[in-house]
Design an enzyme around this catalytic site. Structure first.
Site, mmCIF file in Angstrom:
data_model
loop_
_atom_site.group_PDB
_atom_site.id
_atom_site.type_symbol
_atom_site.label_atom_id
_atom_site.label_comp_id
_atom_site.label_asym_id
_atom_site.label_seq_id
_atom_site.Cartn_x
_atom_site.Cartn_y
_atom_site.Cartn_z
ATOM 1 N N ASP A 26 -45.410 -20.920 -6.745
ATOM 2 C CA ASP A 26 -45.412 -19.843 -5.741
ATOM 3 C C ASP A 26 -45.927 -18.859 -6.357
ATOM 4 O O ASP A 26 -45.698 -18.330 -7.446
ATOM 5 C CB ASP A 26 -43.933 -19.669 -5.296
ATOM 6 C CG ASP A 26 -43.080 -20.887 -5.224
ATOM 7 O OD1 ASP A 26 -43.420 -21.953 -4.964
ATOM 8 O OD2 ASP A 26 -41.951 -20.758 -4.909
ATOM 9 N N GLU A 33 -36.691 -22.159 1.548
ATOM 10 C CA GLU A 33 -36.949 -21.415 0.440
ATOM 11 C C GLU A 33 -37.774 -20.195 0.774
ATOM 12 O O GLU A 33 -38.316 -20.322 1.830
ATOM 13 C CB GLU A 33 -37.591 -22.340 -0.633
ATOM 14 C CG GLU A 33 -37.089 -23.870 -1.075
ATOM 15 C CD GLU A 33 -37.814 -24.448 -1.952
ATOM 16 O OE1 GLU A 33 -37.307 -24.907 -2.840
ATOM 17 O OE2 GLU A 33 -38.995 -24.775 -1.730
HETATM 18 C C1 FRU Z 1 -40.635 -22.995 -4.082
HETATM 19 C C2 FRU Z 1 -39.560 -23.222 -5.210
HETATM 20 C C3 FRU Z 1 -38.840 -21.941 -5.067
HETATM 21 C C4 FRU Z 1 -38.451 -21.841 -6.382
HETATM 22 C C5 FRU Z 1 -39.710 -22.386 -7.372
HETATM 23 C C6 FRU Z 1 -39.384 -22.902 -8.755
HETATM 24 O O1 FRU Z 1 -41.782 -23.697 -4.257
HETATM 25 O O2 FRU Z 1 -39.082 -24.324 -5.317
HETATM 26 O O3 FRU Z 1 -37.691 -22.075 -4.175
HETATM 27 O O4 FRU Z 1 -38.060 -20.602 -6.918
HETATM 28 O O5 FRU Z 1 -40.241 -22.980 -6.538
HETATM 29 O O6 FRU Z 1 -40.772 -22.805 -9.214
#
Ligand code: FRU
Length: 537
Positions: free
Chosen positions: A59, A233
């Site tokens: 992300d 998320e």
């Molecule tokens: C989304 C996610 C978020 C988390 C991160 C962990 O892709 O799963 O929810 O904070 O990636 O790398």
């Protein structure tokens, strides 16, 4: 059948090189390291999308503009090419096109991983963490262990070059295993910080407020609504003016991940009164942000100069993302897109336009217009174009049912094929019968690493006047498509044989004309590494 290649070469080839002299104030003495001749030249390496030099990325995080720089932090594994050891990688840009890699900003420590989050500029030192009462940067992230996720902050008093984790962390702990991805922004009217944060398993977004980024109070919850068959998320909440009416609306964007179908993004349009977000649409309406298979965790920048809502998303999918065949890095970020709200017959919807600064890296151009594509297997073969780094804008006009004569057949399908070669193509097209835009990567190259990768993504894109506009960015292994001036976005990854990089415009099954076509070669945005410590003025 006609081959229009010769027509193109005779009439429409024009070459120009844009001036790209940097503004005077950015030119400073710098020590240039020996350029690596193959820097950013690996197989499948995008030339104008953001990728880390090596290792795993997911992300985008901590998007904030501060003192002339756009910051991009990102989920990063410093030790491997698969997900793990999550830390915040860091890069800065002055134009959202050229990026400078910086050292890791936040490292995992004591088994606490640094999960996704946001960053703000604390203009008035509300946190008390800014030196000399001057504005400083504060990052708000999820501190993750296997049994607990809570929200923590870190601060930087040197324009993001070094970071200190706040000693009173966590700042928000609800004793939950899944509670993550805080997006914080300053709500001007209410004069308070607002945080949107996901409760993934419950398909809920919670809102909290704070005066100082340290003490947080819960405001409300939203969800489950829209797409609810997966975990939620990476929320983002922001206000935008509807272009046609001037009315202000709030947009809540949410990423969702499912075990069967993988990852995607939805958004809600409604109101936020400082406490509660209310959805203007029915609970079950799903508004899709990007119809491709590879656009996730997209969030917007805080503190932008004109208040623009600028979005970037992770070009990958949890379904197969850790197995994609690239090395020594994995994953890319999308082009930066300016978001707008517009009125359409079906309601108020987001549109997305890649930032204008991308036009500064346009190179050689081919232009054509008013070419009738005959019924059958017609095409324009653009052999004089290097097909790996392209921007293509194609406008088609097809004969609609009302206007066609008995002798004619309604156009079945038309569009552009890229990375075209023997037994290989990625088709970006329009299907008249279903009024939909699609990207077909079933024959796009290497699809062997996951059963579900060879697929076709589709988005409804009604054309009431028989014209269709498709805007395509091709970047080695990324195909980012915008239909009808950003009404539809569709981002997909492909892994083609780079020696088969032909481009064709095609129409099959009916009568269609190419009203206009522009193709630009796009220059690389990556310079060989320098050991510069330069700072913009
Ligand atoms: C989304 C996610 C978020 C988390 C991160 C962990 O892709 O799963 O929810 O904070 O990636 O790398």
């Amino acid at each position: 059948m006609r081959n229009f290649h010769s027509i193109l070469t005779l009439f429409f080839l024009s070459i120009f090189w844009p001036a790209c002299t940097p503004p005077a104030e950015t030119v400073v003495e710098q020590e240039v390291a020996t350029p690596a001749p193959d820097y950013y030249q690996e197989l499948y390496r995008p030339a104008y999308h953001f990728t880390p030099e090596q290792n795993w990325m997911n992300d985008p995080n901590g998007l904030v503009y501060f003192e002339g720089e756009y910051h991009l932090f990102y989920q990063y594994n410093p030790k491997g090419i698969r997900w793990g050891n999550m830390s915040w990688g860091h890069a800065v840009s002055q134009d959202l096109v050229h990026w400078e890699h910086l050292p890791i900003a936040l490292n995992m420590e004591d088994d606490i991983m640094i999960f996704s989050g946001s960053a703000v500029v604390d203009h008035n030192n509300s946190s008390g963490l800014c030196q000399n009462d001057e504005a400083c940067m504060i990052a708000i992230y999820t501190a993750h262990t296997d049994t607990l996720q809570n929200q923590a902050i870190a601060y930087s008093n040197d324009r993001g070059r070094s970071w200190t984790k706040y000693e009173g962390n966590p700042v928000l702990d609800e004793n939950m295993k899944d509670f993550r991805d805080p997006k914080v922004f300053w709500q001007e009217e209410e004069e308070k910080w607002v945080m949107a944060v996901a409760v993934p398993q419950e398909q809920k977004i919670r809102f909290y407020s704070s005066q100082n980024l340290i003490k947080w109070e819960m405001l409300s919850e939203f969800g489950p609504q829209g797409f609810v068959d997966g975990i939620w998320e990476c929320p983002d909440l922001f206000e935008l003016q509807v272009a046609e009416t001037g009315e202000k609306k709030w947009v809540l964007i949410v990423s969702y991940n499912t075990s069967n179908e993988g990852s995607a993004m939805q958004y809600f349009v409604g109101d936020f009164d400082g406490t509660t977000f209310t959805n203007d649409n029915t609970d079950d309406l799903v508004l899709t942000l990007d119809y491709g298979k590879d656009f996730y965790a997209g969030v917007t920048w805080n503190n932008t100069p004109e208040g623009d809502k600028l979005l970037i998303g992770w070009i990958n999918n949890w379904q197969y993302g850790q197995d994609i065949p690239t090395q020594p890095w994995r994953s890319a970020q999308s082009l930066v897109r300016k978001l707008e709200l517009h009125e359409f017959p079906e309601g108020t919807r987001l549109t997305q336009h890649p930032v204008e600064a991308l036009q500064n890296i346009r190179g050689k151009r081919v232009h054509d217009e008013n070419v009738q594509l005959q019924e059958g297997d017609n095409y324009l073969s653009l052999e004089n174009i290097q097909g790996k780094q392209l921007e293509i804008i194609a406008e088609f006009e097809y004969q609609s049912i009302e206007t066609k004569s008995d002798a004619e057949v309604l156009a079945g399908e038309f569009g552009v094929k890229v990375f075209k070669g023997e037994e290989q193509e990625t088709a970006i097209g329009y299907d008249v019968a279903t009024q939909s835009l699609f990207v077909d990567r079933t024959q796009s190259g290497d699809t062997s690493f996951h059963d579900s990768f060879a697929n076709r993504t589709v988005a409804l894109m009604p054309s009431d006047d028989g014209t269709v506009k498709i805007h395509i960015y091709v970047d080695h292994s990324v195909v980012e498509v915008f239909g009808e001036d950003g009404y539809v976005a569709m981002t997909n990854r492909i892994f083609p044989d780079p020696t088969k990089d032909g481009v064709e415009v095609y129409g099959v099954g009916g009568s269609v004309s190419l009203k206009s076509l522009d193709i630009w070669e796009i220059q690389s945005a990556w310079q060989p590494k320098t050991s510069s410590t330069e700072q913009p003025q």
